[in-house]
Design a protein around this motif. Structure first.
Motif, mmCIF file in Angstrom:
data_model
loop_
_atom_site.group_PDB
_atom_site.id
_atom_site.type_symbol
_atom_site.label_atom_id
_atom_site.label_comp_id
_atom_site.label_asym_id
_atom_site.label_seq_id
_atom_site.Cartn_x
_atom_site.Cartn_y
_atom_site.Cartn_z
ATOM 1 N N VAL A 41 0.850 -1.186 0.000
ATOM 2 C CA VAL A 41 0.000 0.000 0.000
ATOM 3 C C VAL A 41 0.891 1.244 0.000
ATOM 4 N N PRO A 42 0.691 2.149 -0.934
ATOM 5 C CA PRO A 42 1.530 3.358 -0.989
ATOM 6 C C PRO A 42 1.513 4.127 0.337
ATOM 7 N N GLY A 43 2.705 4.556 0.770
ATOM 8 C CA GLY A 43 2.832 5.312 2.009
ATOM 9 C C GLY A 43 2.985 4.456 3.246
ATOM 10 N N THR A 44 2.920 3.117 3.065
ATOM 11 C CA THR A 44 3.062 2.197 4.197
ATOM 12 C C THR A 44 4.024 1.078 3.819
ATOM 13 N N PRO A 45 4.524 0.333 4.804
ATOM 14 C CA PRO A 45 5.367 -0.835 4.489
ATOM 15 C C PRO A 45 4.572 -2.132 4.401
ATOM 16 N N CYS A 46 3.255 -2.051 4.409
ATOM 17 C CA CYS A 46 2.417 -3.254 4.515
ATOM 18 C C CYS A 46 1.704 -3.582 3.210
ATOM 19 N N ARG A 47 1.273 -4.826 3.131
ATOM 20 C CA ARG A 47 0.574 -5.308 1.946
ATOM 21 C C ARG A 47 -0.914 -5.026 2.048
ATOM 22 N N SER A 48 -1.553 -5.012 0.887
ATOM 23 C CA SER A 48 -2.953 -4.598 0.817
ATOM 24 C C SER A 48 -3.923 -5.603 1.424
ATOM 25 N N THR A 49 -3.455 -6.817 1.743
ATOM 26 C CA THR A 49 -4.322 -7.789 2.407
ATOM 27 C C THR A 49 -4.489 -7.483 3.891
ATOM 28 N N ALA A 50 -3.647 -6.602 4.427
ATOM 29 C CA ALA A 50 -3.728 -6.263 5.852
ATOM 30 C C ALA A 50 -4.835 -5.245 6.099
ATOM 31 N N ARG A 51 -5.416 -5.323 7.269
ATOM 32 C CA ARG A 51 -6.413 -4.342 7.709
ATOM 33 C C ARG A 51 -5.782 -3.317 8.630
ATOM 34 N N ALA A 52 -4.728 -3.722 9.335
ATOM 35 C CA ALA A 52 -3.964 -2.803 10.193
ATOM 36 C C ALA A 52 -2.482 -3.002 9.900
ATOM 37 N N CYS A 53 -1.743 -1.906 9.916
ATOM 38 C CA CYS A 53 -0.316 -1.924 9.577
ATOM 39 C C CYS A 53 0.461 -1.234 10.694
ATOM 40 N N VAL A 54 1.562 -1.875 11.115
ATOM 41 C CA VAL A 54 2.410 -1.314 12.175
ATOM 42 C C VAL A 54 3.841 -1.250 11.660
ATOM 43 N N ASP A 55 4.441 -0.069 11.755
ATOM 44 C CA ASP A 55 5.840 0.141 11.388
ATOM 45 C C ASP A 55 6.613 0.361 12.685
ATOM 46 N N LEU A 56 7.308 -0.693 13.153
ATOM 47 C CA LEU A 56 7.997 -0.606 14.439
ATOM 48 C C LEU A 56 9.140 0.398 14.423
ATOM 49 N N SER A 57 9.920 0.407 13.346
ATOM 50 C CA SER A 57 11.061 1.322 13.295
ATOM 51 C C SER A 57 10.626 2.771 13.140
ATOM 52 N N GLY A 58 9.480 2.987 12.494
ATOM 53 C CA GLY A 58 8.987 4.350 12.306
ATOM 54 C C GLY A 58 8.007 4.799 13.375
ATOM 55 N N ASN A 59 7.661 3.882 14.310
ATOM 56 C CA ASN A 59 6.705 4.193 15.385
ATOM 57 C C ASN A 59 5.400 4.777 14.831
ATOM 58 N N ARG A 60 4.842 4.065 13.819
ATOM 59 C CA ARG A 60 3.598 4.530 13.195
ATOM 60 C C ARG A 60 2.670 3.341 12.949
ATOM 61 N N ALA A 61 1.394 3.656 12.831
ATOM 62 C CA ALA A 61 0.420 2.612 12.513
ATOM 63 C C ALA A 61 -0.684 3.201 11.649
ATOM 64 N N TRP A 62 -1.343 2.321 10.859
ATOM 65 C CA TRP A 62 -2.412 2.726 9.949
ATOM 66 C C TRP A 62 -3.559 1.712 10.039
ATOM 67 N N LEU A 63 -4.723 2.147 9.635
ATOM 68 C CA LEU A 63 -5.820 1.253 9.282
ATOM 69 C C LEU A 63 -5.939 1.281 7.765
ATOM 70 N N LEU A 64 -6.071 0.103 7.160
ATOM 71 C CA LEU A 64 -6.162 -0.006 5.705
ATOM 72 C C LEU A 64 -7.527 -0.576 5.330
ATOM 73 N N ASP A 65 -7.973 -0.235 4.135
ATOM 74 C CA ASP A 65 -9.250 -0.751 3.649
ATOM 75 C C ASP A 65 -9.179 -0.928 2.140
ATOM 76 N N ASP A 66 -9.310 -2.186 1.679
ATOM 77 C CA ASP A 66 -9.235 -2.492 0.246
ATOM 78 C C ASP A 66 -7.974 -1.947 -0.407
ATOM 79 N N GLY A 67 -6.849 -2.078 0.297
ATOM 80 C CA GLY A 67 -5.579 -1.672 -0.281
ATOM 81 C C GLY A 67 -5.298 -0.188 -0.249
ATOM 82 N N GLU A 68 -6.077 0.567 0.523
ATOM 83 C CA GLU A 68 -5.848 2.007 0.652
ATOM 84 C C GLU A 68 -5.814 2.395 2.125
#
Length: 206
Positions: free
Chosen positions: A90-117
């Motif tokens: 998913v652009p802007g994240t280190p995670c794949r579009s199958t994930a619903r939540a993304c955690v970047d440990l080294s960047g201390n950030r997290a996202w919620l994803l929906d349908d690859g966005e």
């Protein structure tokens, strides 16, 4: 012998037709097989073996196709998303579009994803301290606990969403490291609590 066989066949045809016509006139026409058999019986014994009786038609076999196996349908929203969305980053994240939540440990950030966005975030987080590092990997949400209290550390964990054993997203300090959980602000913790369902995928990247 060839001439005699031809004559015999001619005789069979004449006798057969005569039998069919006479049977039809009497109201019960014999079958073609019966007429031919009768005609063969009239031939001399030396010629009966040279004339083969018509072979019976082989029985017709009806092939019934086996019923198709029922399709296995996805049951959770995470499984349906994995089928529907191509697994790309998913652009802007280190995670794949199958994930619903993304955690970047080294960047201390997290996202919620929906349908690859990106649906929410990034938001700041803190994760596990030395000796309690949050493990990277892809996990599935197991359960929620709105007013959870840690039975190990006797510490409140509001809006807990567990996804890897005892590791969860929950409201916590953004200035102190955890014992493995992902700390979120109160606002973010409530968003993650409301958005994530059991079975949704959480990808944690180191």
């Amino acid at each position: 012998m060839g001439m005699r066989v031809r004559r015999a066949l001619s005789l069979m045809v004449v006798v057969g037709l005569t039998g069919l016509l006479s049977g039809a006139a009497g109201g019960a026409a014999p079958t073609a097989e019966a007429a031919v058999a009768a005609a063969v019986g009239l031939l001399p014994a030396s010629l009966q073996g040279a004339v083969a009786a018509p072979a019976a038609a082989p029985p017709v076999r009806t092939v019934v196709p086996a019923p198709a196996a029922p399709a296995v349908l996805p049951t959770t929203r995470g499984q349906m998303r994995a089928v529907r969305v191509a697994p790309v980053v998913v652009p802007g994240t280190p995670c794949r579009s199958t994930a619903r939540a993304c955690v970047d440990l080294s960047g201390n950030r997290a996202w919620l994803l929906d349908d690859g966005e990106v649906a929410y975030g990034p938001v700041p987080i803190t994760s596990g301290r030395a000796g309690f590092r949050t493990p990277p990997g892809t996990f599935a949400v197991t359960f929620h606990s709105r007013d959870h209290v840690s039975s190990i550390y006797d510490a409140p964990m509001p809006y807990s969403v567990f996804f890897n054993g005892g590791i969860a997203f929950h409201q916590g300090s953004l200035s102190q490291l955890s014992h493995g959980c992902i700390h979120l602000s109160r606002t973010a913790a409530r968003e993650f609590f409301g958005a994530l369902d059991r079975g949704d995928l959480v990808q944690v990247v180191s």
